[in-house]
Design a protein around this motif. Structure first.
Motif, PDB file in Angstrom:
ATOM      1  N   THR A 137       6.620   5.354  -1.552  1.00 37.09           N
ATOM      2  CA  THR A 137       7.608   5.328  -0.474  1.00 37.09           C
ATOM      3  C   THR A 137       8.274   3.963  -0.401  1.00 37.09           C
ATOM      4  OG1 THR A 137       6.311   6.914   0.793  1.00 37.09           O
ATOM      5  CG2 THR A 137       7.977   5.664   1.996  1.00 37.09           C
ATOM      6  N   SER A 148       0.826  -1.201   0.000  1.00 36.42           N
ATOM      7  CA  SER A 148       0.000   0.000   0.000  1.00 36.42           C
ATOM      8  C   SER A 148       0.862   1.254   0.000  1.00 36.42           C
ATOM      9  CB  SER A 148      -0.920  -0.005   1.224  1.00 36.42           C
ATOM     10  OG  SER A 148      -1.698   1.173   1.278  1.00 36.42           O
ATOM     11  N   SER A 149       1.925   1.247   0.782  1.00 37.09           N
ATOM     12  CA  SER A 149       2.820   2.402   0.854  1.00 37.09           C
ATOM     13  C   SER A 149       3.525   2.638  -0.477  1.00 37.09           C
ATOM     14  CB  SER A 149       3.855   2.188   1.960  1.00 37.09           C
ATOM     15  OG  SER A 149       4.777   3.245   2.004  1.00 37.09           O
ATOM     16  N   ASN A 194       0.632   3.717  -3.256  1.00 33.57           N
ATOM     17  CA  ASN A 194      -0.092   4.963  -3.024  1.00 33.57           C
ATOM     18  C   ASN A 194       0.790   6.175  -2.793  1.00 33.57           C
ATOM     19  OD1 ASN A 194      -2.790   3.835  -3.179  1.00 33.57           O
ATOM     20  ND2 ASN A 194      -2.355   2.833  -1.235  1.00 33.57           N
ATOM     21  N   SER A 195       1.972   5.975  -2.235  1.00 31.65           N
ATOM     22  CA  SER A 195       2.817   7.121  -1.927  1.00 31.65           C
ATOM     23  C   SER A 195       4.195   7.055  -2.570  1.00 31.65           C
ATOM     24  CB  SER A 195       2.980   7.256  -0.406  1.00 31.65           C
ATOM     25  OG  SER A 195       3.659   6.129   0.131  1.00 31.65           O
ATOM     26  N   TYR A 248       5.898  -0.035  -8.333  1.00 34.43           N
ATOM     27  CA  TYR A 248       5.347   1.323  -8.434  1.00 34.43           C
ATOM     28  C   TYR A 248       5.146   1.695  -9.901  1.00 34.43           C
ATOM     29  CZ  TYR A 248       4.919   6.388  -8.009  1.00 34.43           C
ATOM     30  OH  TYR A 248       4.472   7.680  -8.090  1.00 34.43           O
TER      31      TYR A 248
END
Length: 234
Positions: free
Chosen positions: A128, A121-122, A125-126, A143
């Protein structure tokens, strides 16, 4: 030039001009909105399954796609008529998206197996992820698969190429405008090249080869179905 081919070229060119105008004046990337993202990406919206077919990455991209649309599509539309031709064009475009999704799904699943749900999720979505981690390259690839759109009419164009080869198998095509080759062999060679390059998935290769194969595959299935159920198809 028949009606559907002409209008498809006009629409593609208008979208291409709109993309460059918006990018120049407003610094807005239309490909980032209308390009096709992976279905589980936060940037995916359903209309992209259609809109991606009318977006292109650069002048050479749209030129060769529109040239092929005119070259192969004109005779096919004149033979089939506008309704059947447009249905075929759109369905092969959807087929290209479907096979592309299928391949990306397996790639994403393989990458996600290395991360926890929270990490996934990190990453998605970001964006990171730890650059010092041994999994950095996998995180970056994950990503990228979620945030890189596919654009172009190539899937539908490859579907038209397949239709041309099946309908006019002995028609001579000049490879690179120089070397004469029968259409049926031209199609086979291009299909094999796309498959090999798709499997190799070389670094820096930003071409959705399996989308091209998807257009050809769905075109083959559709033509066989129509031929089986319509004796006056050719």
């Amino acid at each position: 030039m028949p009606m559907v081919v002409k209008n498809l070229i006009i629409i593609n060119v208008l979208f291409f001009l709109a993309r460059y105008t918006l990018a120049t004046v407003f610094k807005f990337d239309l490909n980032g909105t209308l390009g096709l993202y992976y279905y589980n990406s936060p940037e995916f919206t359903p209309y992209q399954i259609i809109s991606y077919m009318f977006m292109h990455g650069g002048i050479s991209h749209i030129f060769f796609n529109m040239f092929a649309l005119w070259m192969f599509g004109t005779q096919i539309e004149n033979l089939w008529g506008p309704k059947r031709f447009l249905n075929y064009y759109l369905i092969t475009g959807f087929g290209a998206a479907f096979l592309h999704y299928l391949i990306i799904h397996f790639q994403v699943s393989g990458l996600e197996a290395h991360f926890t749900t929270e990490q996934i999720s990190s990453i998605i979505n970001s964006g990171t992820f730890d650059s010092t981690s041994p999994l950095f390259s996998k995180a970056r690839a994950l990503y990228g698969l979620h945030h890189t759109p596919v654009v172009g009419a190539s899937g539908a164009v490859f579907g038209l190429l397949l239709a041309y080869g099946m309908t006019f198998p002995n028609q001579i095509i000049y490879l690179n405008l120089l070397f004469p080759i029968k259409a049926k062999y031209f199609v086979i060679i291009y299909g094999l090249l796309e498959f090999v390059m798709g499997v190799q998935n070389g670094p820096g290769d930003n071409v959705a080869h399996f989308a091209h194969i998807g257009g050809m595959l769905f075109g083959f299935i559709l033509i066989k179905y129509w031929k089986k159920n319509d004796l006056n198809f050719y």
